[in-house]
Every structure is written in structure tokens, then in C-alpha cells.
Write a protein that holds these residues in place. Sequence first.
Motif, PDB file in Angstrom:
ATOM      1  N   SER A  31      11.712  -7.071   2.828  1.00  0.00           N
ATOM      2  CA  SER A  31      13.072  -7.061   3.391  1.00  0.00           C
ATOM      3  C   SER A  31      13.348  -8.330   4.187  1.00  0.00           C
ATOM      4  O   SER A  31      14.489  -8.815   4.226  1.00  0.00           O
ATOM      5  CB  SER A  31      13.282  -5.819   4.261  1.00  0.00           C
ATOM      6  N   LYS A  32      12.335  -8.888   4.827  1.00  0.00           N
ATOM      7  CA  LYS A  32      12.516 -10.147   5.555  1.00  0.00           C
ATOM      8  C   LYS A  32      12.754 -11.300   4.581  1.00  0.00           C
ATOM      9  O   LYS A  32      13.548 -12.205   4.851  1.00  0.00           O
ATOM     10  CB  LYS A  32      11.300 -10.429   6.426  1.00  0.00           C
ATOM     11  N   GLU A  33      12.055 -11.265   3.461  1.00  0.00           N
ATOM     12  CA  GLU A  33      12.232 -12.329   2.469  1.00  0.00           C
ATOM     13  C   GLU A  33      13.608 -12.268   1.819  1.00  0.00           C
ATOM     14  O   GLU A  33      14.237 -13.296   1.563  1.00  0.00           O
ATOM     15  CB  GLU A  33      11.146 -12.230   1.396  1.00  0.00           C
ATOM     16  N   THR A  34      14.076 -11.066   1.529  1.00  0.00           N
ATOM     17  CA  THR A  34      15.338 -10.897   0.805  1.00  0.00           C
ATOM     18  C   THR A  34      16.544 -10.758   1.722  1.00  0.00           C
ATOM     19  O   THR A  34      17.679 -10.840   1.264  1.00  0.00           O
ATOM     20  CB  THR A  34      15.276  -9.654  -0.095  1.00  0.00           C
ATOM     21  N   GLY A  35      16.293 -10.508   3.003  1.00  0.00           N
ATOM     22  CA  GLY A  35      17.396 -10.326   3.939  1.00  0.00           C
ATOM     23  C   GLY A  35      17.934  -8.920   3.996  1.00  0.00           C
ATOM     24  O   GLY A  35      18.927  -8.654   4.680  1.00  0.00           O
ATOM     25  N   ARG A  36      17.280  -7.983   3.312  1.00  0.00           N
ATOM     26  CA  ARG A  36      17.736  -6.588   3.299  1.00  0.00           C
ATOM     27  C   ARG A  36      16.633  -5.703   2.721  1.00  0.00           C
ATOM     28  O   ARG A  36      15.753  -6.166   1.999  1.00  0.00           O
ATOM     29  CB  ARG A  36      18.999  -6.421   2.461  1.00  0.00           C
ATOM     30  N   TYR A  37      16.708  -4.421   3.040  1.00  0.00           N
ATOM     31  CA  TYR A  37      15.786  -3.469   2.437  1.00  0.00           C
ATOM     32  C   TYR A  37      16.129  -3.265   0.964  1.00  0.00           C
ATOM     33  O   TYR A  37      17.259  -3.490   0.525  1.00  0.00           O
ATOM     34  CB  TYR A  37      15.884  -2.114   3.142  1.00  0.00           C
ATOM     35  N   HIS A  38      15.137  -2.797   0.219  1.00  0.00           N
ATOM     36  CA  HIS A  38      15.406  -2.390  -1.161  1.00  0.00           C
ATOM     37  C   HIS A  38      16.541  -1.359  -1.193  1.00  0.00           C
ATOM     38  O   HIS A  38      16.541  -0.402  -0.415  1.00  0.00           O
ATOM     39  CB  HIS A  38      14.182  -1.703  -1.780  1.00  0.00           C
ATOM     40  N   THR A  39      17.450  -1.538  -2.114  1.00  0.00           N
ATOM     41  CA  THR A  39      18.390  -0.458  -2.434  1.00  0.00           C
ATOM     42  C   THR A  39      17.653   0.626  -3.192  1.00  0.00           C
ATOM     43  O   THR A  39      17.825   1.820  -2.941  1.00  0.00           O
ATOM     44  CB  THR A  39      19.547  -0.997  -3.293  1.00  0.00           C
ATOM     45  N   ILE A  40      16.811   0.201  -4.118  1.00  0.00           N
ATOM     46  CA  ILE A  40      15.989   1.080  -4.946  1.00  0.00           C
ATOM     47  C   ILE A  40      14.559   0.557  -4.927  1.00  0.00           C
ATOM     48  O   ILE A  40      14.322  -0.626  -5.168  1.00  0.00           O
ATOM     49  CB  ILE A  40      16.481   1.097  -6.407  1.00  0.00           C
ATOM     50  N   LEU A  41      13.605   1.440  -4.656  1.00  0.00           N
ATOM     51  CA  LEU A  41      12.195   1.077  -4.747  1.00  0.00           C
ATOM     52  C   LEU A  41      11.454   2.161  -5.513  1.00  0.00           C
ATOM     53  O   LEU A  41      11.330   3.291  -5.040  1.00  0.00           O
ATOM     54  CB  LEU A  41      11.577   0.899  -3.356  1.00  0.00           C
ATOM     55  N   GLY A  42      10.991   1.828  -6.704  1.00  0.00           N
ATOM     56  CA  GLY A  42      10.152   2.740  -7.466  1.00  0.00           C
ATOM     57  C   GLY A  42       8.711   2.590  -7.041  1.00  0.00           C
ATOM     58  O   GLY A  42       8.255   1.473  -6.772  1.00  0.00           O
ATOM     59  N   VAL A  43       7.983   3.693  -6.964  1.00  0.00           N
ATOM     60  CA  VAL A  43       6.574   3.653  -6.559  1.00  0.00           C
ATOM     61  C   VAL A  43       5.742   4.504  -7.517  1.00  0.00           C
ATOM     62  O   VAL A  43       6.244   5.439  -8.150  1.00  0.00           O
ATOM     63  CB  VAL A  43       6.366   4.150  -5.109  1.00  0.00           C
ATOM     64  N   SER A  44       4.452   4.177  -7.582  1.00  0.00           N
ATOM     65  CA  SER A  44       3.535   4.964  -8.407  1.00  0.00           C
ATOM     66  C   SER A  44       2.239   5.180  -7.650  1.00  0.00           C
ATOM     67  O   SER A  44       2.005   4.596  -6.594  1.00  0.00           O
ATOM     68  CB  SER A  44       3.262   4.262  -9.743  1.00  0.00           C
ATOM     69  N   GLU A  45       1.381   6.025  -8.224  1.00  0.00           N
ATOM     70  CA  GLU A  45       0.094   6.422  -7.641  1.00  0.00           C
ATOM     71  C   GLU A  45       0.271   7.066  -6.264  1.00  0.00           C
ATOM     72  O   GLU A  45      -0.414   6.723  -5.299  1.00  0.00           O
ATOM     73  CB  GLU A  45      -0.893   5.243  -7.590  1.00  0.00           C
ATOM     74  N   ILE A  46       1.205   8.010  -6.194  1.00  0.00           N
ATOM     75  CA  ILE A  46       1.380   8.803  -4.980  1.00  0.00           C
ATOM     76  C   ILE A  46       1.013  10.248  -5.318  1.00  0.00           C
ATOM     77  O   ILE A  46       1.290  10.732  -6.416  1.00  0.00           O
ATOM     78  CB  ILE A  46       2.798   8.685  -4.414  1.00  0.00           C
ATOM     79  N   GLU A  47       0.388  10.937  -4.351  1.00  0.00           N
ATOM     80  CA  GLU A  47      -0.108  12.279  -4.640  1.00  0.00           C
ATOM     81  C   GLU A  47       0.993  13.329  -4.643  1.00  0.00           C
ATOM     82  O   GLU A  47       1.004  14.222  -5.497  1.00  0.00           O
ATOM     83  CB  GLU A  47      -1.190  12.688  -3.644  1.00  0.00           C
ATOM     84  N   ASN A  48       1.928  13.246  -3.697  1.00  0.00           N
ATOM     85  CA  ASN A  48       2.892  14.336  -3.545  1.00  0.00           C
ATOM     86  C   ASN A  48       4.056  13.904  -2.666  1.00  0.00           C
ATOM     87  O   ASN A  48       4.138  12.749  -2.217  1.00  0.00           O
ATOM     88  CB  ASN A  48       2.208  15.572  -2.942  1.00  0.00           C
ATOM     89  N   ARG A  49       4.938  14.849  -2.390  1.00  0.00           N
ATOM     90  CA  ARG A  49       6.099  14.581  -1.546  1.00  0.00           C
ATOM     91  C   ARG A  49       5.686  14.292  -0.096  1.00  0.00           C
ATOM     92  O   ARG A  49       6.321  13.474   0.590  1.00  0.00           O
ATOM     93  CB  ARG A  49       7.038  15.793  -1.598  1.00  0.00           C
TER      94      ARG A  49
END
Length: 356
Positions: A81-99
Motif C-alpha cells: 500500500s505504501k508503494e502504490t499509495g493505497r490498499y488493495h481494492t481486491i487481494l486474492g490469497v491462497s494457502e489459508i486454512e479457514n475463515r
Amino acid sequence: MKRIFVIAVLISFSLMAAAQNAKNFRQNYVIGFYNLENLFDIYDDPVKNDEEFLPDGKNKWTEAKYNRKLANMAHVIKEISKETGRYHTILGVSEIENRLVLDDLVSQPEIEDANYQIVHYDGPDARGVDVALLYKPDQFEYLDSESIPFDFDSDEIEFEMDSDRQVAFRTRDILMVHGKIGGEHFAIYVAHLPSRIGGKGSDLRSRGAEIIYEHAMEMMDEYPEIKIVVMGDMNDNPTDDSMAKYLKGKEDIGDVEEDEFFSPFLSMYKAGYGSLAYRGEWNIYDLILVNQNLISGDGLKIRSLGKKGYYGRVFKKPFLTTQKGQYKGYPFRTFSNGAFVGGYSDHYPTYIVIAK
């Protein structure tokens, strides 16, 4: 009096420039993907293969290590977010166990101000890991979503597995999230295609890509103007059949037809960029592709980043990179040779930027 007038004019121009910059800021959106490398909680889930990630398991996965991992993942998101000047609008993630691990991640102090919302389904993967999507509700209007299961229903692909092994096979579902960015329809696909480990063939990843493609074409039939983003750990490079043939990913924007995808990381891969390394060879498995509606026509479009004109970015920073030893120069991961080293992930995150 003349000096006052000049100062007033300069202030006026400064305010106008600031207002224009603010306008541009609001019209830019960051879309990214990050393989979080085994983000497991410390609790035993009897229906998941999480034995290694328990306090008394192989990895001695304690609350302190878990909290360190969460803080590390949040720090990466913040630094992007510091590099782009804003947080991701959308961030996909993988290798997560659960909610639960996602709830714990988005509530980390370093990124809690992003107010990320979560889309996640429990999937059938044999290792117990899923994909998910984080989004900023002030930038993305969630409409609906679907967890698309893997199947072997292909007319073109010949599979190595016999019918019995096909029935027993379990892998991650593909997540599709439908919503709006800036009032425009989007379908976001998040995937973690079958691994290469254990002799799994390219036919499985080709089928995964084919499933995404078929569903995306159905969405385009229903919403002709829809803008589609496909992202994930594909366990394949952009030149492999899954991405180039079955997802129809093209290297050059000008070559993309209506039923094809632009593959921003293809030219980067050919130029030697990588998001992970194995035995001295760099690969880009962490891919993001977009359909023709995001490269032509009105509204939001993918934009080039940096002086070299690439449309994708591999976020490869020194703090994410091993600085010494056997794996110097490789991504700084959580475990190395079975020992907890307190790193981040064995993958670098990737992102694109879309703008009007």
C-alpha cells in the motif's frame, strides 16, 4: 500587492493540482494476489490435515509463531500500500486454512484501517488449504460469489488418472466473486491449481484453467461488458499449456481477441522475472490475467507500471528475500530446512493496477 497576487495564484494552482491528484487517486485500483504459505491456526480440525501445524505437531506451531506469521503477512500488505499509495481494492490469497485465520489477518493493527471484508468457502483440498478474497467495501461492491469445484469433465484433455483415482482426487475449489468497481461489473477468479508435487501432471492444471475459462465465458455471455480478472498460484508459468492454451493468455495487448485474456506476466517471465524459485530456476506461478474488456473500450483499464512498460508487478523487496546462506536471494519463507526462521512466504506477491 503584485507579490500577494502571485502567491495567491501559486496557492490556487497548488490546490488545483492537489485536487486533481486526489481525483486520480480515487480512480486507481490495485488488484493483487499473494500465496500466504500455510497460514494455519493452532487448533486441531478433525476434518483437515493440520497435524503439522499444531503446538505439539512437527512444526511446533505455537501461538507466538502464529502471531508472528499474521504480523508478517499484514506487514507485506501494508508495504504494498505504501508503494502504490493505497490498499488493495481486491487481494486474492491462497494457502489459508479457514475463515478464522482471515479474520485474524484483517484485524492486525497494521492493516485494520483498510476494513477488509472476506469472501471464503471451506473447500475439499486434501491438505486443508483454501483460497479466499479480501476486498475494500468502499471500493468494491460485492454482489455474489461461487465456489467452483474441480472436475474431470473435459472433451479435450486426456487425464493420466484412472477413474478410481479421479473419484478420490481432492483439490482446491476455484473462487468466483462478482461485484462492481467504480460502477462497472467485474468477475474475479481466485485459484490455486493442483501442485506439481507427487508427480501430478500438467493435465490437472490444464483442466483447472479450462474450468475457469468456461465459467468466464458464461459470465461474458450473461454480462457482455463484464471485466474479468483471473488470479492465483497456477503452479504453472504463463507459457505453459494451462495458461497459454486453455486460458488463452496472450503476451501482447494488441493480439487479445474477445474470447481471450491478456497475460501481463508472460513477457516478464521471458525477461527473467520470478515470483518463486526452485533449484536455481525462477518461475512466475503467481499470475493475474485480464479479459479484453479491461484493455479496450471505455471505463477502467489495466495500466502499465514503471519505466519498462510492464503491466504487472512482482513485489520483490529485500525484507522479503533471504539475505544469506543456502537460499540467499530466494523468498524469505516461514520455515527453512524444517526450522522456523520467521520469514514471510515462499512466494512473492504480485499485483496490477487498473484505472480510468
